[in-house]
Design a protein around this motif. Structure first.
Motif, mmCIF file in Angstrom:
data_model
loop_
_atom_site.group_PDB
_atom_site.id
_atom_site.type_symbol
_atom_site.label_atom_id
_atom_site.label_comp_id
_atom_site.label_asym_id
_atom_site.label_seq_id
_atom_site.Cartn_x
_atom_site.Cartn_y
_atom_site.Cartn_z
ATOM 1 N N ASN A 11 0.835 -1.197 0.000
ATOM 2 C CA ASN A 11 0.000 0.000 0.000
ATOM 3 C C ASN A 11 0.871 1.249 0.000
ATOM 4 O O ASN A 11 1.852 1.336 0.743
ATOM 5 N N ASN A 12 0.471 2.217 -0.816
ATOM 6 C CA ASN A 12 1.157 3.500 -0.836
ATOM 7 C C ASN A 12 0.392 4.483 0.045
ATOM 8 O O ASN A 12 -0.821 4.670 -0.125
ATOM 9 N N VAL A 13 1.097 5.084 1.007
ATOM 10 C CA VAL A 13 0.502 6.075 1.896
ATOM 11 C C VAL A 13 1.183 7.417 1.623
ATOM 12 O O VAL A 13 2.392 7.556 1.818
ATOM 13 N N ARG A 14 0.409 8.371 1.159
ATOM 14 C CA ARG A 14 0.936 9.693 0.829
ATOM 15 C C ARG A 14 0.436 10.699 1.878
ATOM 16 O O ARG A 14 -0.772 10.839 2.083
ATOM 17 N N ILE A 15 1.371 11.378 2.525
ATOM 18 C CA ILE A 15 1.033 12.344 3.561
ATOM 19 C C ILE A 15 1.255 13.753 3.017
ATOM 20 O O ILE A 15 2.320 14.052 2.447
ATOM 21 N N VAL A 16 0.268 14.619 3.209
ATOM 22 C CA VAL A 16 0.379 16.022 2.799
ATOM 23 C C VAL A 16 0.194 16.885 4.037
ATOM 24 O O VAL A 16 -0.789 16.732 4.772
ATOM 25 N N LEU A 17 1.149 17.782 4.290
ATOM 26 C CA LEU A 17 1.051 18.731 5.396
ATOM 27 C C LEU A 17 0.829 20.128 4.837
ATOM 28 O O LEU A 17 1.537 20.561 3.920
ATOM 29 N N GLN A 18 -0.141 20.831 5.431
ATOM 30 C CA GLN A 18 -0.472 22.177 4.950
ATOM 31 C C GLN A 18 -0.762 23.083 6.136
ATOM 32 O O GLN A 18 -1.441 22.683 7.084
ATOM 33 N N HIS A 19 -0.228 24.296 6.119
ATOM 34 C CA HIS A 19 -0.520 25.271 7.169
ATOM 35 C C HIS A 19 -1.913 25.862 6.968
ATOM 36 O O HIS A 19 -2.312 26.164 5.834
ATOM 37 N N LEU A 20 -2.623 26.048 8.074
ATOM 38 C CA LEU A 20 -3.922 26.705 7.994
ATOM 39 C C LEU A 20 -3.783 28.119 7.446
ATOM 40 O O LEU A 20 -4.677 28.636 6.756
ATOM 41 N N SER A 21 -2.648 28.753 7.733
ATOM 42 C CA SER A 21 -2.418 30.126 7.286
ATOM 43 C C SER A 21 -2.082 30.209 5.803
ATOM 44 O O SER A 21 -2.107 31.290 5.206
ATOM 45 N N GLY A 22 -1.760 29.055 5.199
ATOM 46 C CA GLY A 22 -1.369 29.074 3.800
ATOM 47 C C GLY A 22 0.121 29.224 3.585
ATOM 48 O O GLY A 22 0.600 29.145 2.444
ATOM 49 N N GLU A 23 0.875 29.444 4.667
ATOM 50 C CA GLU A 23 2.323 29.571 4.543
ATOM 51 C C GLU A 23 2.948 28.227 4.135
ATOM 52 O O GLU A 23 2.400 27.165 4.401
ATOM 53 N N ALA A 24 4.103 28.320 3.517
ATOM 54 C CA ALA A 24 4.785 27.110 3.056
ATOM 55 C C ALA A 24 5.218 26.241 4.237
ATOM 56 O O ALA A 24 5.504 26.741 5.329
ATOM 57 N N VAL A 25 5.275 24.940 4.016
ATOM 58 C CA VAL A 25 5.711 23.982 5.034
ATOM 59 C C VAL A 25 7.064 23.403 4.594
ATOM 60 O O VAL A 25 7.196 22.925 3.462
ATOM 61 N N ASP A 26 8.041 23.437 5.475
ATOM 62 C CA ASP A 26 9.362 22.898 5.183
ATOM 63 C C ASP A 26 9.368 21.413 5.514
ATOM 64 O O ASP A 26 9.373 21.016 6.679
ATOM 65 N N VAL A 27 9.398 20.566 4.489
ATOM 66 C CA VAL A 27 9.319 19.123 4.697
ATOM 67 C C VAL A 27 10.517 18.596 5.474
ATOM 68 O O VAL A 27 10.435 17.562 6.152
ATOM 69 N N ASN A 28 11.643 19.291 5.423
ATOM 70 C CA ASN A 28 12.849 18.843 6.116
ATOM 71 C C ASN A 28 12.758 18.989 7.627
ATOM 72 O O ASN A 28 13.633 18.504 8.352
ATOM 73 N N GLN A 29 11.721 19.638 8.110
ATOM 74 C CA GLN A 29 11.534 19.816 9.546
ATOM 75 C C GLN A 29 10.790 18.648 10.181
ATOM 76 O O GLN A 29 10.575 18.635 11.398
ATOM 77 N N PHE A 30 10.414 17.638 9.381
ATOM 78 C CA PHE A 30 9.565 16.575 9.897
ATOM 79 C C PHE A 30 10.098 15.190 9.503
ATOM 80 O O PHE A 30 10.767 15.025 8.482
ATOM 81 N N THR A 31 9.776 14.201 10.342
ATOM 82 C CA THR A 31 10.065 12.787 10.048
ATOM 83 C C THR A 31 8.741 12.033 10.035
ATOM 84 O O THR A 31 7.926 12.168 10.956
ATOM 85 N N PHE A 32 8.539 11.230 9.007
ATOM 86 C CA PHE A 32 7.276 10.515 8.807
ATOM 87 C C PHE A 32 7.521 9.013 8.955
ATOM 88 O O PHE A 32 8.392 8.450 8.273
ATOM 89 N N THR A 33 6.749 8.347 9.816
ATOM 90 C CA THR A 33 6.929 6.909 10.026
ATOM 91 C C THR A 33 5.583 6.202 10.189
ATOM 92 O O THR A 33 4.576 6.817 10.572
#
Length: 344
Positions: free
Chosen positions: A184-206
């Motif tokens: 199964n492919n699990v795709r995670i999308v993170l988005q700020h409520l304010s609309g500001e950009a999200v830096d993917v390098n600030q997070f670890t996904f497991t």
């Protein structure tokens, strides 16, 4: 000289005819007493256990291994095929076995690098219990040596047909093995409520689950806990416009993709996102959330059938100003779900 030459030629033709006759009667089966060359056994593979309810075998499967076990569970036959032949219209696999009852088991794979291991079986010695499939993993250098999966898993399929009877009576028999996809492919999308950009390098996904070892009937066996890590992370731009008209607002998002093994109701895989400081941004039971939208597709399905049919999950989470999950809502496979009383 002429008479001798003629006799020699006659002997040669006789030998050729005897050899040809033997080849026709053997039918590539060693035990000639049980061979009936007028009977042809074949197996058709079908992958319609998906959300489109359509056979996608030709498009998704690139290699197939068929195993046959006798009534006592002994391994008696194996055939492998791969490549373009599997995509041919009406493809069926010839099976050269004696008439009788068999348990047919199939492990099939899509395109990609090898990420699963299946043991080599010995004819007449190995049993059906020896046929398992293990997901490859690596071990971290930490003291506890946790098992990790950091690659995009090669698509894996399983099929089984119990007590398939191949009879002498028919001139041709075609048995059908239906496949279930185990990856199964699990795709995670993170988005700020304010609309500001999200830096993917600030997070670890497991995702944590103990689903890396399957037996011959596709049930999970006891296994160590695996930690799946995102094999792809990226930042992107999503065009947002709730009115459905031409997009007018661009929102920066972080994207992570993970591939996990078969999801089963008996397990409790946990999806987690942590920040650079090691703090949890969110931690949720993956299956519970995946099933939140099952009713939108088909309310008559069992939960396990839905998990087996659905092989892609896209989950969009919204972050507040402190990069914490604003847990009032989530988008799953384009469906917006409003949540109440959510605990991280």
């Amino acid at each position: 000289m002429k008479v001798s030459t003629c006799i020699l030629k006659m002997k040669t033709w006789t030998l050729l005819l005897i050899s040809a006759g033997f080849a026709m009667t053997s039918c590539n089966v060693l035990d000639e007493e049980d061979v009936d060359c007028s009977v042809e056994y074949r197996v058709k593979f079908k992958y319609d256990n998906n959300m489109k309810f359509a056979d996608a075998f030709a498009n998704e499967v690139s290699s197939v291994v068929l195993y046959a076990f006798d009534e006592n569970g002994k391994f008696v036959y194996q055939r492998n095929e791969e490549g373009d032949i599997l995509a041919e219209d009406g493809y069926t696999m010839p099976v050269e076995v004696k008439p009788g009852d068999y348990n047919l088991v199939t492990w099939a794979k899509g395109k990609g690098d090898e990420t699963f291991s299946i043991p080599v079986l010995t004819e007449g010695v190995s049993t059906i219990e020896d046929l398992n499939c293990k997901m490859d993993r690596i071990y971290s250098r930490a003291a506890n040596g946790t098992a990790e999966v950091r690659s995009d898993l090669r698509p894996l399929f399983h099929g089984q047909l119990q007590k398939q009877s191949f009879s002498r009576a028919a001139t041709e028999q075609i048995a059908t093995v239906r496949l279930t996809k185990n990856t199964n492919n699990v795709r995670i999308v993170l988005q700020h409520l304010s609309g500001e950009a999200v830096d993917v390098n600030q997070f670890t996904f497991t995702i944590e689950d103990d689903n890396g070892l399957m037996n011959y009937n596709n049930n999970l066996m006891d296994d160590e806990e695996l930690t799946y890590y995102a094999w792809r992370t990226d930042s992107g731009i999503a065009d947002m416009d709730e009115s459905g008209q031409r997009a007018t607002t661009a929102v920066g998002v972080a994207i992570a993709e993970l591939t996990v093994g078969r999801l089963v109701m008996e397990n409790n895989p946990i999806l987690s996102i942590t920040n650079k400081e090691g703090e949890k941004v969110l931690s949720i039971p993956l299956i519970d959330y995946a099933l939140l939208v099952k009713g939108y597709y088909n309310r008559d399905m069992t939960d396990q059938e839905y998990l087996d049919r659905q092989d892609e999950y896209t989950m969009t989470f919204f972050l507040d100003d402190n990069d914490r999950w604003a847990s009032s809502s989530i988008i799953i496979n384009s469906w917006k779900v409003v949540l109440d009383n959510v605990e991280l």
